[in-house]
Write a protein that holds these residues in place. Structure first.
Motif, PDB file in Angstrom:
ATOM      1  N   PHE A  11       0.863  -1.176   0.000  1.00  0.00           N
ATOM      2  CA  PHE A  11       0.000   0.000   0.000  1.00  0.00           C
ATOM      3  C   PHE A  11       0.895   1.219   0.000  1.00  0.00           C
ATOM      4  N   PHE A  12       0.484   2.265  -0.711  1.00  0.00           N
ATOM      5  CA  PHE A  12       1.202   3.524  -0.618  1.00  0.00           C
ATOM      6  C   PHE A  12       0.998   4.074   0.785  1.00  0.00           C
ATOM      7  N   ALA A  13       2.003   4.744   1.285  1.00  0.00           N
ATOM      8  CA  ALA A  13       1.924   5.298   2.633  1.00  0.00           C
ATOM      9  C   ALA A  13       2.245   6.785   2.581  1.00  0.00           C
ATOM     10  N   PRO A  14       1.267   7.636   2.760  1.00  0.00           N
ATOM     11  CA  PRO A  14      -0.140   7.332   2.948  1.00  0.00           C
ATOM     12  C   PRO A  14      -0.825   7.041   1.605  1.00  0.00           C
ATOM     13  N   PHE A  15      -2.049   6.531   1.673  1.00  0.00           N
ATOM     14  CA  PHE A  15      -2.864   6.391   0.470  1.00  0.00           C
ATOM     15  C   PHE A  15      -3.184   7.802  -0.017  1.00  0.00           C
ATOM     16  N   VAL A  16      -3.154   8.024  -1.329  1.00  0.00           N
ATOM     17  CA  VAL A  16      -3.498   9.319  -1.921  1.00  0.00           C
ATOM     18  C   VAL A  16      -4.662   9.101  -2.881  1.00  0.00           C
ATOM     19  N   SER A  17      -5.737   9.823  -2.658  1.00  0.00           N
ATOM     20  CA  SER A  17      -6.945   9.673  -3.471  1.00  0.00           C
ATOM     21  C   SER A  17      -6.741  10.180  -4.884  1.00  0.00           C
ATOM     22  N   SER A  18      -7.698   9.865  -5.716  1.00  0.00           N
ATOM     23  CA  SER A  18      -7.725  10.481  -7.034  1.00  0.00           C
ATOM     24  C   SER A  18      -8.040  11.975  -6.851  1.00  0.00           C
ATOM     25  N   ALA A  19      -7.758  12.760  -7.873  1.00  0.00           N
ATOM     26  CA  ALA A  19      -8.007  14.204  -7.801  1.00  0.00           C
ATOM     27  C   ALA A  19      -9.510  14.475  -7.776  1.00  0.00           C
ATOM     28  N   MET A  20      -9.884  15.460  -6.978  1.00  0.00           N
ATOM     29  CA  MET A  20     -11.278  15.896  -6.886  1.00  0.00           C
ATOM     30  C   MET A  20     -11.299  17.419  -7.003  1.00  0.00           C
ATOM     31  N   GLN A  21     -12.426  17.942  -7.451  1.00  0.00           N
ATOM     32  CA  GLN A  21     -12.541  19.391  -7.646  1.00  0.00           C
ATOM     33  C   GLN A  21     -13.673  19.947  -6.797  1.00  0.00           C
ATOM     34  N   VAL A  22     -13.434  21.106  -6.192  1.00  0.00           N
ATOM     35  CA  VAL A  22     -14.469  21.801  -5.430  1.00  0.00           C
ATOM     36  C   VAL A  22     -15.510  22.306  -6.421  1.00  0.00           C
ATOM     37  N   GLU A  23     -16.741  21.924  -6.205  1.00  0.00           N
ATOM     38  CA  GLU A  23     -17.818  22.312  -7.113  1.00  0.00           C
ATOM     39  C   GLU A  23     -18.382  23.677  -6.731  1.00  0.00           C
ATOM     40  N   PRO A  24     -18.713  24.502  -7.719  1.00  0.00           N
ATOM     41  CA  PRO A  24     -19.245  25.842  -7.426  1.00  0.00           C
ATOM     42  C   PRO A  24     -20.466  25.821  -6.495  1.00  0.00           C
ATOM     43  N   ALA A  25     -21.308  24.804  -6.570  1.00  0.00           N
ATOM     44  CA  ALA A  25     -22.501  24.727  -5.717  1.00  0.00           C
ATOM     45  C   ALA A  25     -22.142  24.521  -4.242  1.00  0.00           C
ATOM     46  N   TRP A  26     -20.902  24.154  -3.945  1.00  0.00           N
ATOM     47  CA  TRP A  26     -20.461  23.910  -2.567  1.00  0.00           C
ATOM     48  C   TRP A  26     -20.009  25.191  -1.858  1.00  0.00           C
ATOM     49  N   ILE A  27     -19.959  26.296  -2.601  1.00  0.00           N
ATOM     50  CA  ILE A  27     -19.475  27.560  -2.037  1.00  0.00           C
ATOM     51  C   ILE A  27     -20.611  28.249  -1.288  1.00  0.00           C
ATOM     52  N   ASP A  28     -20.331  28.674  -0.054  1.00  0.00           N
ATOM     53  CA  ASP A  28     -21.369  29.306   0.760  1.00  0.00           C
ATOM     54  C   ASP A  28     -21.301  30.830   0.664  1.00  0.00           C
ATOM     55  N   TYR A  29     -22.113  31.509   1.465  1.00  0.00           N
ATOM     56  CA  TYR A  29     -22.173  32.969   1.379  1.00  0.00           C
ATOM     57  C   TYR A  29     -20.894  33.658   1.855  1.00  0.00           C
ATOM     58  N   HIS A  32     -16.381  30.656   0.361  1.00  0.00           N
ATOM     59  CA  HIS A  32     -15.492  29.486   0.399  1.00  0.00           C
ATOM     60  C   HIS A  32     -16.340  28.220   0.551  1.00  0.00           C
ATOM     61  N   MET A  33     -15.677  27.078   0.447  1.00  0.00           N
ATOM     62  CA  MET A  33     -16.412  25.821   0.516  1.00  0.00           C
ATOM     63  C   MET A  33     -17.027  25.647   1.901  1.00  0.00           C
ATOM     64  N   ASN A  34     -18.310  25.331   1.921  1.00  0.00           N
ATOM     65  CA  ASN A  34     -19.035  25.077   3.161  1.00  0.00           C
ATOM     66  C   ASN A  34     -18.466  23.839   3.836  1.00  0.00           C
ATOM     67  N   GLU A  79      -8.990  27.856   3.611  1.00  0.00           N
ATOM     68  CA  GLU A  79     -10.168  27.889   2.756  1.00  0.00           C
ATOM     69  C   GLU A  79      -9.928  27.211   1.418  1.00  0.00           C
ATOM     70  N   LEU A  80     -10.967  26.566   0.939  1.00  0.00           N
ATOM     71  CA  LEU A  80     -11.005  26.096  -0.442  1.00  0.00           C
ATOM     72  C   LEU A  80     -12.065  26.901  -1.161  1.00  0.00           C
ATOM     73  N   THR A  81     -11.818  27.188  -2.434  1.00  0.00           N
ATOM     74  CA  THR A  81     -12.772  27.963  -3.226  1.00  0.00           C
ATOM     75  C   THR A  81     -13.144  27.181  -4.485  1.00  0.00           C
ATOM     76  N   ALA A  82     -14.113  27.698  -5.197  1.00  0.00           N
ATOM     77  CA  ALA A  82     -14.639  27.014  -6.384  1.00  0.00           C
ATOM     78  C   ALA A  82     -13.522  26.629  -7.347  1.00  0.00           C
ATOM     79  N   ARG A  83     -13.606  25.415  -7.791  1.00  0.00           N
ATOM     80  CA  ARG A  83     -12.729  24.829  -8.795  1.00  0.00           C
ATOM     81  C   ARG A  83     -11.322  24.480  -8.289  1.00  0.00           C
TER      82      ARG A  83
END
Length: 182
Positions: A11-29, A32-34, A79-83
């Motif tokens: 196993f890789f140490a640590p395990f590293v996930s596939s790439a994911m992207q912050v979706e615009p719908a996840w951004i709050d008022y 930044h990402m909720n 913070e994470l932001t859209a995309r």
């Protein structure tokens, strides 16, 4: 008849996930990402990582068992932001016959900084009885291989953190030691 799976060679140490992207719908008022969506990213990575030991969707369908997260401790660092594109690292801290203790970090894919950490305790559940049950031998063997690979990693500083407001005397000592005026 249930097929047993062989333990992976490594196993890789640590395990590293596939790439994911912050979706615009996840951004709050706040722009930044909720916080709820940090957990979506962590959950996707946990499924991906534990799928390697045999605890994926096929395990549920074939063996009528799964794992449930019973407890978490999240720490939001940046913070994470859209995309924004991220990857999540997973470290298997420990396991026993019915539980998995893991630690994860969401990292910005390009720059590598840590956006959030999550410590989890998951339970192995028989989906017919809906009760906590022991892992089958082949899954336990896979967890042993993963734990051995991850045992070489440093213990995460955030592991076992306690949340709370420091007592006034502790706060005063901390401020005094840092040279901060209050």
């Amino acid at each position: 008849m249930t097929m047993e799976r062989r333990a992976p060679v490594f196993f890789f140490a640590p395990f590293v996930s596939s790439a994911m992207q912050v979706e615009p719908a996840w951004i709050d008022y706040n722009g930044h990402m909720n916080m709820a969506y940090y957990h979506v990213l962590f959950d996707r990575a946990l499924d991906e990582g534990l799928g390697l030991v045999g605890l994926g969707r096929g395990y549920l369908e074939e063996r009528k068992a799964s794992f449930f997260v019973a407890e978490t401790h999240a720490l939001y660092k940046r913070e994470l932001t859209a995309r924004d594109r991220v990857r999540v690292t997973l470290q298997l801290v420990d396991y026993d016959e019915k539980r998995i203790h893991s630690y994860m970090e969401i990292r910005h894919e390009e720059d590598g900084w840590v956006a959030a950490t999550l410590e989890t305790l998951s339970l192995h559940v028989d989906m017919v009885t809906r009760k906590v049950s022991p892992f089958p031998d082949d899954i336990a063997a896979n967890l042993a291989v993963m734990r051995a690979a991850h045992a070489r990693l440093a213990k995460p500083q955030a592991l076992g953190r306690i949340i709370g407001i420091p007592a006034r005397s502790e706060l005063h000592e901390t401020l005094a030691a840092s040279g901060t005026r209050h």
